[in-house]
Design an enzyme around this catalytic site. Structure first.
Site, short mmCIF file in Angstrom:
data_model
loop_
_atom_site.label_atom_id
_atom_site.label_comp_id
_atom_site.label_asym_id
_atom_site.label_seq_id
_atom_site.Cartn_x
_atom_site.Cartn_y
_atom_site.Cartn_z
N GLU A 189 12.02 0.04 -16.02
CA GLU A 189 13.03 -1.27 -16.64
C GLU A 189 12.07 -2.47 -16.87
O GLU A 189 12.22 -3.16 -17.86
CB GLU A 189 13.76 -1.82 -15.35
N ARG A 219 0.32 -10.14 -11.02
CA ARG A 219 0.22 -11.34 -10.26
C ARG A 219 -1.06 -11.51 -9.77
O ARG A 219 -1.53 -10.36 -9.21
CB ARG A 219 1.28 -12.08 -9.40
N LYS A 276 -3.05 -13.06 -6.60
CA LYS A 276 -3.05 -13.68 -5.43
C LYS A 276 -3.59 -15.23 -5.40
O LYS A 276 -4.73 -15.27 -5.94
CB LYS A 276 -3.32 -12.91 -4.20
N LYS A 280 11.42 0.13 5.90
CA LYS A 280 11.26 -0.75 7.22
C LYS A 280 12.36 -0.88 7.96
O LYS A 280 13.61 -0.80 7.50
CB LYS A 280 10.79 -2.04 6.54
N HIS A 293 4.26 1.60 -2.05
CA HIS A 293 3.20 0.70 -2.39
C HIS A 293 2.11 1.70 -2.36
O HIS A 293 1.71 2.57 -1.48
CB HIS A 293 2.85 -0.05 -1.25
N GLU A 324 -2.74 -3.60 -6.08
CA GLU A 324 -1.68 -2.95 -5.25
C GLU A 324 -0.41 -2.84 -6.20
O GLU A 324 -0.15 -3.58 -6.84
CB GLU A 324 -1.25 -3.92 -4.33
N GLU A 360 16.34 -10.73 0.12
CA GLU A 360 15.73 -10.84 1.59
C GLU A 360 14.79 -11.90 1.35
O GLU A 360 14.53 -12.84 2.28
CB GLU A 360 15.32 -9.22 1.76
N HIS A 361 13.77 -11.99 0.46
CA HIS A 361 12.57 -12.71 0.08
C HIS A 361 13.28 -14.40 0.41
O HIS A 361 12.70 -15.18 0.85
CB HIS A 361 11.96 -12.42 -1.05
P1 GTP Z 1 -0.03 -7.36 4.35
O1 GTP Z 1 -0.54 -6.71 2.90
O2 GTP Z 1 -1.40 -7.64 5.09
O3 GTP Z 1 0.91 -8.51 4.42
O4 GTP Z 1 0.47 -6.25 5.30
P2 GTP Z 1 0.68 -4.75 4.76
O5 GTP Z 1 -0.44 -4.26 3.98
O6 GTP Z 1 0.99 -4.10 5.94
O7 GTP Z 1 1.90 -5.05 3.94
P3 GTP Z 1 2.99 -4.00 3.29
O8 GTP Z 1 1.92 -3.05 2.42
O9 GTP Z 1 3.86 -3.54 4.13
O10 GTP Z 1 3.76 -4.93 2.24
C1 GTP Z 1 2.92 -5.90 1.38
C2 GTP Z 1 3.96 -6.48 0.20
O11 GTP Z 1 4.96 -5.73 0.29
C3 GTP Z 1 4.38 -7.68 0.71
O12 GTP Z 1 3.67 -8.72 0.40
C4 GTP Z 1 5.67 -8.07 0.07
O13 GTP Z 1 5.63 -8.12 -1.30
C5 GTP Z 1 6.19 -6.61 0.17
N1 GTP Z 1 6.99 -6.29 1.27
C6 GTP Z 1 6.69 -5.81 2.47
N2 GTP Z 1 7.59 -5.89 3.41
C7 GTP Z 1 8.86 -6.53 2.66
C8 GTP Z 1 9.95 -7.01 3.00
O14 GTP Z 1 10.46 -6.59 4.46
N3 GTP Z 1 10.73 -7.78 2.60
C9 GTP Z 1 10.41 -8.13 1.18
N4 GTP Z 1 11.23 -8.78 0.41
N5 GTP Z 1 9.10 -7.83 0.77
C10 GTP Z 1 8.41 -6.93 1.63
MG MG Z 2 -0.51 -4.84 2.00
#
Ligand code: GTP
Ligand code: MG
Length: 217
Positions: free
Chosen positions: A52, A57, A59, A126, A134, A153, A168-169
């Site tokens: 879609e 982006r 960081k 989650k 991811h 990523e 949610e965000h």
């Molecule tokens: P960090 O990368 O250190 O934050 O931890 P991580 O690698 O365990 O994070 P993870 O890969 O689980 O998630 C990374 C990204 O996914 C976040 O920066 C968000 O963009 C998105 N994300 C993860 N969990 C959520 C959530 O519960 N809600 C929303 N809206 N986005 C999420």
């Molecule tokens: Mg991450």
């Protein structure tokens, strides 16, 4: 007047710091081109586009520094490059769940990128209901100095998952990360509804695909 004492090593690191955003942007551009090519070929083969939209982006420096601090890491260029995997981010939004896994399977077989890590929050959402796939990939850039692999990523999700994650965000920040229990409850129910919608769409995908399914990339 100030006299700056800066050694060769520090100068090298400063130069590296300066060029990082450009390198990550180039990696995103390269990856986006690869995905666009897949999308075009898919459309020719199957008569519809699985994607879609795509967003990218880089960081913000402040978020990178905050993340290093959160992880208890020293603020060095080496730590940024080696320990933070989401400096460059790409989000690919699909119509159908199945196409997310088709694309993943395709990416696994390419030799012009490497998959570093996969977190499957679709198979295992989650606790709050968040769903997405991811994938951390490394993309090669051919530079004068030689080949350099940059991490990106990729978050892959459906329109329904994306809608839920956006809401949610917004709520997460509205309530300053302390979402009240009744809102959490509503969000969990909304996540179930989004999941049900994706399952319904799966049936419709079959209608669109018909016999062409076998030829998917
Ligand atoms: P960090 O990368 O250190 O934050 O931890 P991580 O690698 O365990 O994070 P993870 O890969 O689980 O998630 C990374 C990204 O996914 C976040 O920066 C968000 O963009 C998105 N994300 C993860 N969990 C959520 C959530 O519960 N809600 C929303 N809206 N986005 C999420
Ligand atoms: Mg991450």
């Amino acid at each position: 007047m100030y006299q700056w004492e800066i050694g060769d090593d520090q100068l090298r690191k400063l130069e590296e710091w300066k060029k990082l955003p450009t390198l990550y942007q180039l990696a995103l551009d390269e990856l986006k081109n690869k995905i666009k090519l897949i999308q075009t070929e898919w459309k020719i083969l199957n008569g519809y586009s699985p994607i879609e939209h795509i967003k990218t982006r880089i960081k913000e420096p402040k978020s990178i520094l905050d993340k290093l601090e959160r992880k208890g890491l020293e603020m060095t260029v080496d730590n940024m490059v080696n320990k933070i995997h989401d400096i460059a981010g790409m989000r690919i939004v699909f119509s159908f769940v199945k196409d997310i896994y088709k694309l993943l399977d395709h990416l696994r077989h390419r030799d012009d990128l490497t998959i570093i890590e996969i977190k499957d929050y679709i198979a295992k959402p989650k606790p709050n209901g968040y769903q997405s796939l991811h994938v951390i990939v490394a993309v090669p850039l051919t530079l004068f100095e030689g080949q350099r692999w940059m991490k990106v990523e990729i978050q892959m999700r459906t329109l329904a998952m994306d809608f839920w994650a956006s809401m949610e965000h917004i709520l997460f920040y509205k309530y300053d990360k302390q979402v009240p229990p009744h809102v959490v409850q509503e969000l969990t129910e909304a996540a179930k509804a989004a999941d049900a919608l994706d399952k319904k769409m799966h049936g419709l995908r079959r209608e669109i695909m018909g016999a062409a399914e076998a030829s998917l990339p």
